[in-house]
Design a protein around this motif. Structure first.
Motif, PDB file in Angstrom:
ATOM      1  N   LYS A 169       0.844  -1.190   0.000  1.00  0.00           N
ATOM      2  CA  LYS A 169       0.000   0.000   0.000  1.00  0.00           C
ATOM      3  C   LYS A 169       0.877   1.237   0.000  1.00  0.00           C
ATOM      4  CE  LYS A 169      -3.910  -2.027   2.506  1.00  0.00           C
ATOM      5  NZ  LYS A 169      -4.798  -1.883   3.681  1.00  0.00           N
ATOM      6  N   ASN A 170       0.795   2.043  -1.048  1.00  0.00           N
ATOM      7  CA  ASN A 170       1.663   3.215  -1.111  1.00  0.00           C
ATOM      8  C   ASN A 170       1.064   4.296  -1.995  1.00  0.00           C
ATOM      9  OD1 ASN A 170       3.092   3.231  -3.991  1.00  0.00           O
ATOM     10  ND2 ASN A 170       2.967   1.095  -3.309  1.00  0.00           N
ATOM     11  N   ILE A 171       1.533   5.504  -1.771  1.00  0.00           N
ATOM     12  CA  ILE A 171       1.227   6.642  -2.629  1.00  0.00           C
ATOM     13  C   ILE A 171       2.531   7.392  -2.877  1.00  0.00           C
ATOM     14  CG2 ILE A 171      -1.153   6.914  -1.825  1.00  0.00           C
ATOM     15  CD1 ILE A 171      -0.143   9.250  -0.061  1.00  0.00           C
ATOM     16  N   THR A 172       2.544   8.222  -3.909  1.00  0.00           N
ATOM     17  CA  THR A 172       3.725   9.019  -4.241  1.00  0.00           C
ATOM     18  C   THR A 172       3.326  10.482  -4.355  1.00  0.00           C
ATOM     19  OG1 THR A 172       4.737   7.171  -5.446  1.00  0.00           O
ATOM     20  CG2 THR A 172       5.594   9.378  -5.887  1.00  0.00           C
ATOM     21  N   ILE A 173       4.055  11.350  -3.629  1.00  0.00           N
ATOM     22  CA  ILE A 173       3.850  12.787  -3.748  1.00  0.00           C
ATOM     23  C   ILE A 173       5.220  13.451  -3.808  1.00  0.00           C
ATOM     24  CG2 ILE A 173       1.637  12.768  -2.539  1.00  0.00           C
ATOM     25  CD1 ILE A 173       3.020  13.773  -0.056  1.00  0.00           C
ATOM     26  N   SER A 174       5.241  14.734  -4.103  1.00  0.00           N
ATOM     27  CA  SER A 174       6.520  15.435  -4.151  1.00  0.00           C
ATOM     28  C   SER A 174       6.995  15.752  -2.737  1.00  0.00           C
ATOM     29  CB  SER A 174       6.408  16.723  -4.966  1.00  0.00           C
ATOM     30  OG  SER A 174       5.738  17.731  -4.238  1.00  0.00           O
ATOM     31  N   GLN A 175       8.302  15.852  -2.579  1.00  0.00           N
ATOM     32  CA  GLN A 175       8.852  16.214  -1.272  1.00  0.00           C
ATOM     33  C   GLN A 175       8.379  17.599  -0.853  1.00  0.00           C
ATOM     34  OE1 GLN A 175      13.098  15.519  -0.806  1.00  0.00           O
ATOM     35  NE2 GLN A 175      13.060  13.880  -2.328  1.00  0.00           N
ATOM     36  N   PHE A 176       8.275  18.501  -1.800  1.00  0.00           N
ATOM     37  CA  PHE A 176       7.797  19.850  -1.504  1.00  0.00           C
ATOM     38  C   PHE A 176       6.374  19.808  -0.953  1.00  0.00           C
ATOM     39  CE2 PHE A 176       5.368  23.595  -2.814  1.00  0.00           C
ATOM     40  CZ  PHE A 176       6.103  24.608  -2.225  1.00  0.00           C
ATOM     41  N   THR A 177       5.505  19.015  -1.590  1.00  0.00           N
ATOM     42  CA  THR A 177       4.116  18.911  -1.151  1.00  0.00           C
ATOM     43  C   THR A 177       4.024  18.337   0.250  1.00  0.00           C
ATOM     44  OG1 THR A 177       3.307  18.648  -3.417  1.00  0.00           O
ATOM     45  CG2 THR A 177       1.876  17.872  -1.663  1.00  0.00           C
ATOM     46  N   LEU A 178       4.815  17.298   0.534  1.00  0.00           N
ATOM     47  CA  LEU A 178       4.785  16.695   1.866  1.00  0.00           C
ATOM     48  C   LEU A 178       5.232  17.696   2.920  1.00  0.00           C
ATOM     49  CD1 LEU A 178       4.392  14.310   3.746  1.00  0.00           C
ATOM     50  CD2 LEU A 178       6.702  13.537   3.157  1.00  0.00           C
ATOM     51  N   SER A 208       9.921  16.857   8.510  1.00  0.00           N
ATOM     52  CA  SER A 208       9.912  18.141   7.802  1.00  0.00           C
ATOM     53  C   SER A 208      11.263  18.840   7.865  1.00  0.00           C
ATOM     54  CB  SER A 208       8.828  19.059   8.374  1.00  0.00           C
ATOM     55  OG  SER A 208       9.127  19.434   9.713  1.00  0.00           O
ATOM     56  N   LYS A 209      12.076  18.499   8.879  1.00  0.00           N
ATOM     57  CA  LYS A 209      13.392  19.121   9.034  1.00  0.00           C
ATOM     58  C   LYS A 209      14.418  18.537   8.067  1.00  0.00           C
ATOM     59  CE  LYS A 209      12.721  19.970  13.994  1.00  0.00           C
ATOM     60  NZ  LYS A 209      13.164  19.563  15.354  1.00  0.00           N
ATOM     61  N   ILE A 210      14.204  17.309   7.603  1.00  0.00           N
ATOM     62  CA  ILE A 210      15.231  16.653   6.786  1.00  0.00           C
ATOM     63  C   ILE A 210      14.836  16.526   5.326  1.00  0.00           C
ATOM     64  CG2 ILE A 210      16.189  15.407   8.744  1.00  0.00           C
ATOM     65  CD1 ILE A 210      14.680  12.940   7.892  1.00  0.00           C
ATOM     66  N   ILE A 211      13.567  16.796   5.009  1.00  0.00           N
ATOM     67  CA  ILE A 211      13.162  16.785   3.599  1.00  0.00           C
ATOM     68  C   ILE A 211      13.476  18.155   3.014  1.00  0.00           C
ATOM     69  CG2 ILE A 211      11.182  16.807   2.044  1.00  0.00           C
ATOM     70  CD1 ILE A 211       9.977  14.603   3.562  1.00  0.00           C
ATOM     71  N   SER A 212      14.236  18.165   1.964  1.00  0.00           N
ATOM     72  CA  SER A 212      14.640  19.449   1.378  1.00  0.00           C
ATOM     73  C   SER A 212      14.388  19.505  -0.117  1.00  0.00           C
ATOM     74  CB  SER A 212      16.129  19.709   1.654  1.00  0.00           C
ATOM     75  OG  SER A 212      16.920  18.652   1.134  1.00  0.00           O
ATOM     76  N   GLY A 213      13.724  18.496  -0.648  1.00  0.00           N
ATOM     77  CA  GLY A 213      13.525  18.414  -2.090  1.00  0.00           C
ATOM     78  C   GLY A 213      12.473  19.369  -2.612  1.00  0.00           C
ATOM     79  N   GLY A 214      12.399  19.494  -3.922  1.00  0.00           N
ATOM     80  CA  GLY A 214      11.461  20.393  -4.578  1.00  0.00           C
ATOM     81  C   GLY A 214      10.276  19.652  -5.146  1.00  0.00           C
ATOM     82  N   VAL A 215       9.553  20.329  -6.043  1.00  0.00           N
ATOM     83  CA  VAL A 215       8.329  19.771  -6.597  1.00  0.00           C
ATOM     84  C   VAL A 215       8.607  18.580  -7.509  1.00  0.00           C
ATOM     85  CG1 VAL A 215       7.028  21.909  -6.406  1.00  0.00           C
ATOM     86  CG2 VAL A 215       8.400  21.493  -8.457  1.00  0.00           C
ATOM     87  N   ASP A 216       9.813  18.452  -8.013  1.00  0.00           N
ATOM     88  CA  ASP A 216      10.137  17.342  -8.909  1.00  0.00           C
ATOM     89  C   ASP A 216      10.788  16.165  -8.183  1.00  0.00           C
ATOM     90  OD1 ASP A 216       9.183  18.742 -11.154  1.00  0.00           O
ATOM     91  OD2 ASP A 216      11.103  19.795 -11.368  1.00  0.00           O
ATOM     92  N   ASP A 217      11.038  16.313  -6.891  1.00  0.00           N
ATOM     93  CA  ASP A 217      11.651  15.241  -6.103  1.00  0.00           C
ATOM     94  C   ASP A 217      10.548  14.495  -5.368  1.00  0.00           C
ATOM     95  OD1 ASP A 217      14.421  15.975  -6.672  1.00  0.00           O
ATOM     96  OD2 ASP A 217      13.979  17.743  -5.464  1.00  0.00           O
ATOM     97  N   GLU A 218      10.475  13.194  -5.578  1.00  0.00           N
ATOM     98  CA  GLU A 218       9.350  12.433  -5.055  1.00  0.00           C
ATOM     99  C   GLU A 218       9.683  11.725  -3.748  1.00  0.00           C
ATOM    100  OE1 GLU A 218       8.237   9.813  -8.252  1.00  0.00           O
ATOM    101  OE2 GLU A 218       6.820  11.288  -9.062  1.00  0.00           O
TER     102      GLU A 218
END
Length: 371
Positions: free
Chosen positions: A125-134, A203-213
């Protein structure tokens, strides 16, 4: 075990996994960071039994092995090393030798076999979103969780997946935050409560943008966030979260639209004369004429201000804790915000037309005859 890596690469990886190091424990191994060296990769792991983080380290493998080092002294040493190549090796009697240029440290280590591995997660069971969105989902909801451990459900956030929609909800008894996003494809039906502490550290360690999943995996007891070369595994909070969607059926009699920054600045000024301990409200007086009157009164002083609005519906006098409203509108990026209210005793809704965000704030009872 023996490896070579750049000081900055090592520090970056340590900063990631250190978020899962236990600060208060009777088990010394939980205060450690595990270094696992394989034939072609180096992995760092920390695990406090509620939250576990594993990440890769760019470097050269000289000799394979597995060792645990006490987090605080290890990080303090690396932080103060010259910005150069770092060599780490271990001895058979569980000593770690750390070399960098002319510096050499020798510190005690523990057997990697004593370290508690991260739980194995079924990746179904999984979903994929961008790091920026999360990261934005967390930023725009995390302030609504409660820090009262007596009601554990309120210390977490509800992640609910239905079809191609993810809804994240948080509440603390005085307000509710909800964010809805559309997924690229349909996901499994999921309803889990994720600890707020996990989301804060994530949230402190995710630094990706809209294209990073980031891929999010769900099981009955755990949630796994996988992105780049990092795994974040957390236990879930057991229990049934409140059905926040039932609260959405409340009709409104008054709607106002105002400038976000102007309204926020006004509320910020109102807090200058309202102590948090006094629990004094700000009073919003909404009438025809294109302005809303904001009043605050306490032992410290008073404030009277006007905010330009567009009004639809009935006149209304209502009181709020200004900080509860401020927390909500501060994370809204829209230039204008819309407030929907029924009467002076019912919660107010702050939401956009598509309901991508919804904030519900309970009012404070006031004597409307005094206004």
């Amino acid at each position: 075990m023996k490896i070579k890596c750049r000081k900055q690469e090592l520090m970056n990886s340590l900063n990631i996994v250190s978020k899962a190091v236990s600060s208060k424990t009777s088990m010394p191994i939980l205060e450690c960071i595990l270094i696992e060296v394989y034939e072609s990769s180096i992995r760092l792991t920390a695990n406090n039994l509620e939250l576990g983080i594993e990440t890769g380290l760019e470097g050269e493998v000289i000799e394979m092995g597995r060792i645990a080092l006490e987090s605080k002294i290890f990080m303090d040493i690396v932080r103060k090393l010259p910005d150069s190549e770092v060599f780490i090796e271990t001895t058979p009697d569980y000593k770690a030798i750390i070399r960098c240029e002319k510096t050499k440290f020798v510190i005690a280590a523990k057997s990697g076999e004593d370290f508690t591995d991260l739980p194995q997660i079924e990746r179904e069971k999984n979903i994929t979103i961008s790091q920026f969105t999360l990261r934005e989902l967390i930023r725009q909801t995390i302030f609504c969780i409660s820090d009262n451990e007596n009601n554990r459900m309120m210390t977490g956030e509800l992640f609910e997946v239905k079809g191609n929609r993810l809804q994240v909800s948080a509440l603390d008894g005085f307000r509710i935050a909800m964010r809805n996003i559309e997924l690229k494809k349909e996901g499994p039906d999921v309803r889990v409560i994720v600890p707020g502490k996990t989301l804060t550290e994530l949230s402190k360690i995710i630094s990706g943008g809209v294209d990073d999943e980031v891929v999010i995996y769900f099981t009955r007891q755990h949630i796994l966030f996988e992105y780049d070369d990092t795994l974040v595994v957390s236990r879930l909070i057991d229990g049934d979260f409140f059905d926040v969607n039932k609260m959405m059926s409340v009709n409104h009699n008054t709607k106002i639209t105002c400038n976000n920054k102007e309204y926020l600045d006004c509320l910020d000024r109102a807090t200058l004369v309202i102590k948090e301990s006094d629990k004094k409200p700000i009073v919003m007086i909404i009438k025809d004429g294109g302005v809303m009157y904001i009043k605050a009164d306490s032992m410290l002083g008073s404030l009277n201000e006007e905010v330009e609005i567009e009004k639809e519906g009935d006149d209304l006098i209502i009181g709020f804790n200004p900080r509860f409203i401020m927390d909500c509108i501060r994370v809204i990026d829209d230039e204008n915000i819309k407030l929907y209210m029924k009467d002076g005793r019912s919660p107010a809704f702050i939401k956009d037309d598509n309901e991508t965000y919804i904030y519900i704030v309970s009012p404070i009872n006031i004597n409307t005859d005094a206004y």
